[in-house]
Design a protein around this motif. Structure first.
Motif, PDB file in Angstrom:
ATOM      1  N   TRP A 168       0.675  -1.081  -0.007  1.00 39.59           N
ATOM      2  CA  TRP A 168      -0.079  -0.009   0.068  1.00 39.59           C
ATOM      3  C   TRP A 168       0.840   1.275   0.056  1.00 39.59           C
ATOM      4  CZ3 TRP A 168      -3.126  -3.294  -1.350  1.00 39.59           C
ATOM      5  CH2 TRP A 168      -3.622  -4.422  -0.554  1.00 39.59           C
ATOM      6  N   LYS A 171      -0.100   4.144  -2.092  1.00 36.61           N
ATOM      7  CA  LYS A 171      -1.632   3.969  -2.625  1.00 36.61           C
ATOM      8  C   LYS A 171      -2.595   4.062  -1.468  1.00 36.61           C
ATOM      9  CE  LYS A 171      -3.870  -0.106  -5.252  1.00 36.61           C
ATOM     10  NZ  LYS A 171      -3.985   0.720  -6.313  1.00 36.61           N
ATOM     11  N   LEU A 174      -7.470   0.930  -2.389  1.00 32.46           N
ATOM     12  CA  LEU A 174      -7.678  -0.393  -3.129  1.00 32.46           C
ATOM     13  C   LEU A 174      -8.872  -0.556  -3.532  1.00 32.46           C
ATOM     14  CD1 LEU A 174      -6.154  -3.173  -3.664  1.00 32.46           C
ATOM     15  CD2 LEU A 174      -7.001  -4.232  -1.706  1.00 32.46           C
ATOM     16  N   SER A 199     -14.352   0.364  -2.406  1.00 35.76           N
ATOM     17  CA  SER A 199     -13.004   1.122  -2.360  1.00 35.76           C
ATOM     18  C   SER A 199     -12.617   1.268  -1.057  1.00 35.76           C
ATOM     19  CB  SER A 199     -13.469   2.456  -3.113  1.00 35.76           C
ATOM     20  OG  SER A 199     -12.167   3.448  -3.120  1.00 35.76           O
ATOM     21  N   THR A 202      -6.592   2.306   2.462  1.00 38.45           N
ATOM     22  CA  THR A 202      -5.719   1.285   2.994  1.00 38.45           C
ATOM     23  C   THR A 202      -5.183   1.776   4.332  1.00 38.45           C
ATOM     24  OG1 THR A 202      -3.923   2.566   1.827  1.00 38.45           O
ATOM     25  CG2 THR A 202      -5.060   0.533   0.483  1.00 38.45           C
ATOM     26  N   ASP A 289      -8.270  -2.510  -9.155  1.00 35.39           N
ATOM     27  CA  ASP A 289      -7.179  -3.302  -9.129  1.00 35.39           C
ATOM     28  C   ASP A 289      -7.301  -4.854  -9.294  1.00 35.39           C
ATOM     29  OD1 ASP A 289      -5.063  -1.098  -8.027  1.00 35.39           O
ATOM     30  OD2 ASP A 289      -6.834  -0.854  -6.607  1.00 35.39           O
ATOM     31  N   SER A 473      -8.086   7.429  -7.719  1.00 34.68           N
ATOM     32  CA  SER A 473      -7.088   6.237  -8.005  1.00 34.68           C
ATOM     33  C   SER A 473      -5.783   6.652  -7.788  1.00 34.68           C
ATOM     34  CB  SER A 473      -7.438   5.231  -9.351  1.00 34.68           C
ATOM     35  OG  SER A 473      -7.163   6.128 -10.318  1.00 34.68           O
TER      36      SER A 473
END
Length: 506
Positions: A168, A171, A174, A199, A202, A289, A473
């Motif tokens: 992560w 990111k 996810l 969604s 993380t 993803d 994203s």
């Protein structure tokens, strides 16, 4: 003389003999010490206490690492062997302790009763060990059957690499595509009647669920997708009757697009899922993803394995029936708070259509997801895991690689303690029930909803300067949040509460 001293330590009565044997089984090594074999007994007892202490330490300080190890096939195999070996050694110690404690002289009846007692103790050790080994091996089989290694499976849309050290890193979210498909043997093709994007933040585990109506038309594709050449205006056709549109809706894309253009996205183990990941992601403005596909025919099996789920039923839910043909259902799920549903009833609760629109079904489907998350508590997982693992083998398909599973387990713990919310989609404003939905407005709605998620940590109440928002994203997790107005989200605990409707379907 040493033999005489050792013999003198042995219990002389049957109750003392059995009590010392039991004590030696509960604390391996103690029976050997009582029976005069002090060195070996002290070694075994010290080793046992050391293993117990190590287990307590690891359980209290390394819980996440232990849970992460439960999805690594090689570690699961080692664990199963270790459980079997420890049980065998334990049984050997119990038998050796009894032989050390047993008097040199004694009647045949006493010896037989002692042997029976030792047999029961050995069974009490072997039985749970066998269950433990079977559960660990069932978990290993589940992981290997459902989750393939990155280099052993084919996907045209998932990330090409996996950062196993920190998946992560950089990111913030996810994005998972959740598909519900009914691929029964008696049904031609597969229709994905359930399409939900989860969604997940993380950092916090807070999860936003975005449900798309199954009858969406002209679903778009990304500009860099090969499918954009064939469907520049989206997957749809003008001038069709209502029945003709059925083959050009979101629910039909999983089957029809790969049939029309096999292999167009590249090597794939599930072309339909790859098509939907591209199209759904473009429709809502998120890079998806991975996908998780649930076979609805096997859905009751997983619910029954969990012992059922509990939901609030706010309106009558039909079990069967066809609204368009005016065929009423033969059974109903009646309204009521905190109802316990078995697998069959849970499936109909999620998909019952008679007298209900897609919005109502989508709310029920999200509530079922929440109820399954709630039902998967540690006690249930421990006591019913073999059945859960067996059901999972028939239930799931996914492109999540094995290498990512340890990090996914830790993220799942955050989701379990986080907030699950619903992104509300205004069907009229977004024209979701029209031939040409407003997909740009849909993207804006999703972006606003995700932007309104509160930060995971307490920060000063000063307002940071507004900055242009990046796509959801690809946002930098370290970037300051803007003071955008709250997005259209609703906590599922509220959405799934008991608020019975006044008018009920007949």
């Amino acid at each position: 003389m040493g033999t005489a001293r050792a013999t003198a330590k042995r219990p002389r009565s049957m109750p003392n003999l059995l009590g010392s044997t039991l004590l030696g089984a509960l604390l391996p090594g103690l029976g050997l010490i009582i029976g005069g074999r002090r060195r070996i007994g002290a070694f075994v007892l010290t080793l046992f206490l050391g293993l117990v202490g190590l287990g307590v330490y690891v359980g209290l300080t390394r819980r996440d690492e232990v849970l992460a190890a439960t999805v690594v096939p090689s570690r699961l195999l080692i664990t199963s062997v270790a459980i079997g070996a420890l049980a065998f050694v334990w049984i050997v110690v119990v038998v050796a302790s009894h032989r050390s404690l047993r008097p040199a002289t004694g009647g045949a009846g006493g010896r037989a009763f002692g042997a029976l007692f030792v047999g029961l103790l050995c069974f009490a050790i072997a039985a749970p060990a066998a269950v433990g080994v079977q559960s660990v091996l069932a978990q290993r089989t589940l992981v290997q059957d459902v989750f393939q290694a990155q280099g052993e499976s084919k996907s045209a849309t998932r990330p090409s690499t996996v950062n196993t050290k920190d998946p992560w890193e950089n990111k913030q979210r996810l994005n998972l595509l959740l598909l519900g498909g009914d691929d029964a043997p008696s049904r031609e093709g597969v229709r994905t009647d359930t399409v939900i994007v989860a969604s997940i933040d993380t950092r916090t585990g807070n999860t936003a669920l975005i449900s798309l109506p199954r009858n969406l038309t002209f679903m778009p594709f990304p500009a860099d997708s090969p499918l954009r050449r064939y469907y520049p205006d989206g997957f749809g056709k003008e001038g069709l009757s209502l029945d003709g549109r059925l083959e050009w809706m979101l629910t039909a894309m999983y089957q029809n697009v790969p049939d029309a253009h096999p292999g167009i996205l590249g090597p794939s183990d599930n072309e339909g899922a790859d098509v939907l990941k591209q199209s759904v992601g473009e429709a809502i403005g998120l890079k998806l993803d991975y996908y998780l596909q649930v076979n609805l025919q096997s859905f009751p099996e997983i619910v029954d394995a969990l012992g059922g789920i509990r939901v609030n039923v706010n309106e009558r839910v039909a079990m069967g029936g066809v609204s368009s043909s005016h065929i009423p259902p033969k059974e109903w799920i009646e309204p009521g708070p905190d109802q316990h549903l078995d697998g069959r009833h849970a499936l109909w609760f999620a998909r019952g259509r008679y007298g209900a629109d897609d919005d109502q079904r989508q709310v029920r489907q999200r509530c079922v997801i929440k109820s399954i998350v709630d039902a998967a508590d540690p006690q249930t997982l421990v006591t019913k895991y073999k059945a859960i693992a067996r059901a999972g083998q028939h239930l799931l398909r996914t492109d999540i690689p094995q290498e990512l599973l340890p990090a996914m387990v830790q993220l799942a713990l955050k989701v379990k303690s986080g907030t699950v919310s619903n992104v509300t989609l205004d069907s009229e404003k977004l024209r979701l029930k029209y031939l040409h939905p407003d997909y740009q407005a849909l993207r804006d709605t999703v972006e606003n909803a995700l932007e309104s998620t509160p930060p995971p940590t307490t920060t000063p109440t000063t307002t940071p300067p507004a900055t242009p928002a990046a796509p959801a994203s690809t946002r930098n997790p370290a970037a300051p949040t803007t003071t955008a107005p709250p997005g259209p989200t609703q906590n599922l605990a509220d959405a799934c509460a008991y608020n019975p409707a006044g008018d009920q379907p007949n």
